[in-house]
Design an enzyme around this catalytic site. Structure first.
Site, PDB file in Angstrom:
ATOM      1  N   HIS A 155      41.751  -3.499 -19.826  1.00 32.09           N
ATOM      2  CA  HIS A 155      41.307  -3.005 -18.511  1.00 32.09           C
ATOM      3  C   HIS A 155      42.416  -2.201 -17.822  1.00 32.09           C
ATOM      4  CE1 HIS A 155      38.145  -6.146 -18.897  1.00 32.09           C
ATOM      5  NE2 HIS A 155      39.147  -6.827 -19.410  1.00 32.09           N
ATOM      6  N   SER A 276      54.614  24.056 -14.104  1.00 31.43           N
ATOM      7  CA  SER A 276      53.805  24.507 -12.981  1.00 31.43           C
ATOM      8  C   SER A 276      54.380  25.814 -12.471  1.00 31.43           C
ATOM      9  CB  SER A 276      53.840  23.455 -11.872  1.00 31.43           C
ATOM     10  OG  SER A 276      53.560  24.051 -10.624  1.00 31.43           O
ATOM     11  N   LYS A 282      57.818  20.071 -12.623  1.00 29.62           N
ATOM     12  CA  LYS A 282      56.668  19.547 -13.372  1.00 29.62           C
ATOM     13  C   LYS A 282      56.794  19.697 -14.878  1.00 29.62           C
ATOM     14  CE  LYS A 282      52.788  18.984 -11.556  1.00 29.62           C
ATOM     15  NZ  LYS A 282      51.996  17.761 -11.554  1.00 29.62           N
ATOM     16  N   GLU A 289      45.569  16.675 -21.943  1.00 32.57           N
ATOM     17  CA  GLU A 289      44.416  16.838 -21.054  1.00 32.57           C
ATOM     18  C   GLU A 289      43.351  17.698 -21.725  1.00 32.57           C
ATOM     19  OE1 GLU A 289      45.788  18.112 -17.091  1.00 32.57           O
ATOM     20  OE2 GLU A 289      47.668  17.136 -17.614  1.00 32.57           O
TER      21      GLU A 289
END
Ligand code: ARG
Length: 457
Positions: A155, A276, A282, A289
């Protein structure tokens, strides 16, 4: 001119052509279409439909068309509705009237699905090899981290300590099943429909078994009506690919979370992370993704294939022309993803100290209950006792091991001095040494089994 213009007074409207034509995407199957035609010309000659000389002229012409496709010299014409039409049109330009004999007894209905099965068989092999490369990358990385500890989750809540090797190998086994499914799909794809005609079979007595064998199929179909409409292989391959993509997506999700600086378990190599345009600090896990994002395409395409099949009446239907872009996209997407996922695995940095720091003592609560079980307490009671101990530690703001022995004894007389031994992550992991467990010795056996599997397939 179309292949089928005889009965019509007017040519198809331009708007229909745009809807109907499939050459823009089915030209990808030129090699399969031409290989199938070469084998078919031989089969016609064996059946006495063509003379050997005629077959030789056709085969020579087909080889020239193939060379044009391969060199990029092939020029399509407005009437080239699909790959089958285009090849036959060009063949006839090159060899003359005899070109018109090749399609004897054949329909584009059995031809297209022959080509598509051959294409899918090749593509399944390619994805299988890429899946195997990813499995090898996982094993290689796991071998270096058999003793590296990390929190295991259920979980996505901290659960029990495991090893990094164990986590990596969990993906190996997903891929092992994926590859098995692709092998199964391959076997059922390797059934030749050629010689089914439009729907009713072949009237010139060709040897379909020999024809199937020459093209690299395992067998030939037993019912011509089924064979021209059977797209099960596309749906099956599609399911295998979609599930593989779902597994890669899970890995992507793990990595997005585990590379977040809040956890910092792994760092993606510079070559496999992105920055970024505004925030200089970043390091985004874009490939991971995209792995998640691209998986959605495959799930959508699979649904599309199944929906395409379910509403079609008996025999071939033009709906089936929709199968190819779906399947092509599924294979293309996986062929794009798999090498990147393999490279991410091979090049990522494992931040051992961060992983270690993330291990909280609550991960040992189960071990504490098991300690009481070894002292004779039934597990259900032990679970309750440790639950109380966890509550006390939380109330005091201390870790479990900081609770005084008297306090523990007040909860259960089974606690003793040796309870201190329980508070070791290494011990917890080492205890789980049965087959499939996270103990280093069990993971070594797991890796040996994985290597044996890779040696076979
Ligand atoms: N382009 C067609 C397809 O992909 C080929 C078969 C066409 N057959 C026909 N009877 N119109 O399905």
């Amino acid at each position: 001119m179309t292949l089928w213009g005889g009965v019509f007074d007017l040519p198809p409207d331009e708007s229909l052509r745009r809807l109907n034509d499939s050459f823009s995407f089915d030209r990808r199957m030129y090699a399969q279409d031409i290989d199938g035609s070469i084998a078919y010309a031989r089969a016609l000659a064996r059946a006495g439909v063509l003379t050997v000389e005629e077959a030789d002229v056709l085969i020579d012409g087909l080889r020239r068309v193939l060379a044009e496709f391969e060199s990029g010299a092939f020029v399509d014409q407005p009437g080239d509705e699909d790959i089958h039409t285009a090849v036959e049109r060009r063949l006839t330009e090159l060899v003359g009237e005899v070109g018109g004999k090749l399609h004897t007894g054949r329909s584009r209905n059995d031809q297209v699905v022959t080509d598509f099965r051959l294409w899918t068989m090749d593509a399944l092999r390619r994805v299988d090899a890429l899946g195997k490369a990813l499995q090898s990358a996982l094993v290689a990385s796991a071998e270096g981290h058999i003793d590296t500890l990390m929190p295991g989750y259920t979980h996505f809540q901290p659960a029990q300590p495991i090893t990094v090797a164990h986590w990596l190998m969990s993906y190996f086994w997903m891929l092992a099943r994926d590859r098995e499914r692709l092998h199964d799909a391959w076997r059922r794809t390797a059934v030749s429909p050629l010689g089914s005609g439009a729907l009713a079979g072949h009237p010139f007595g060709i040897d379909r078994e020999l024809l199937a064998d020459e093209m690299g199929f395992l067998s030939c179909s037993q019912n011509s009506l089924d064979a021209v409409a059977d797209r099960d292989f596309a749906a099956e391959a599609g399911f295998g690919l979609a599930l593989m993509a779902a597994h890669l997506s899970r890995f992507g999700e793990d990595m997005v979370i585990f590379t977040n600086p809040a956890l910092g378990f792994f760092t993606l190599d510079d070559r496999y992370s992105t920055g970024s345009s505004i925030m200089p600090q970043k390091r985004n896990a874009d490939p991971m993704e995209l792995t998640r994002g691209k998986a959605a395409r495959l799930l959508g395409r699979l649904t599309g294939l199944l929906s395409m099949i379910k509403g079609t009446p008996t025999g071939y239907n033009k709906d089936y022309q929709e199968d190819k872009e779906a399947v092509f996209e599924m294979f293309d997407t996986l062929e794009l993803l798999l090498p990147v996922v393999s490279a991410v695995v091979s090049t990522m940095t494992v931040n051992t100290a961060k992983l270690r720091a993330a291990l909280g003592e609550e991960l040992l609560a189960t071990d504490l209950a098991e300690y009481l079980v070894r002292k004779g307490l039934p597990f259900r009671q032990a679970h309750h006792v440790v639950g109380r101990a966890v509550r006390e530690a939380q109330a005091e703001g201390v870790v479990l091991s900081a609770l005084p022995l008297e306090g523990l004894r007040a909860l259960s007389p089974h606690f003793d001095e040796d309870v201190r031994d329980v508070f070791s992550f290494e011990r917890s992991v080492a205890m789980r040494s049965t087959t499939g467990g996270t103990a280093p010795e069990a993971v070594r056996r797991q890796i040996a089994a994985a290597k044996a599997l890779l040696a076979n397939r």
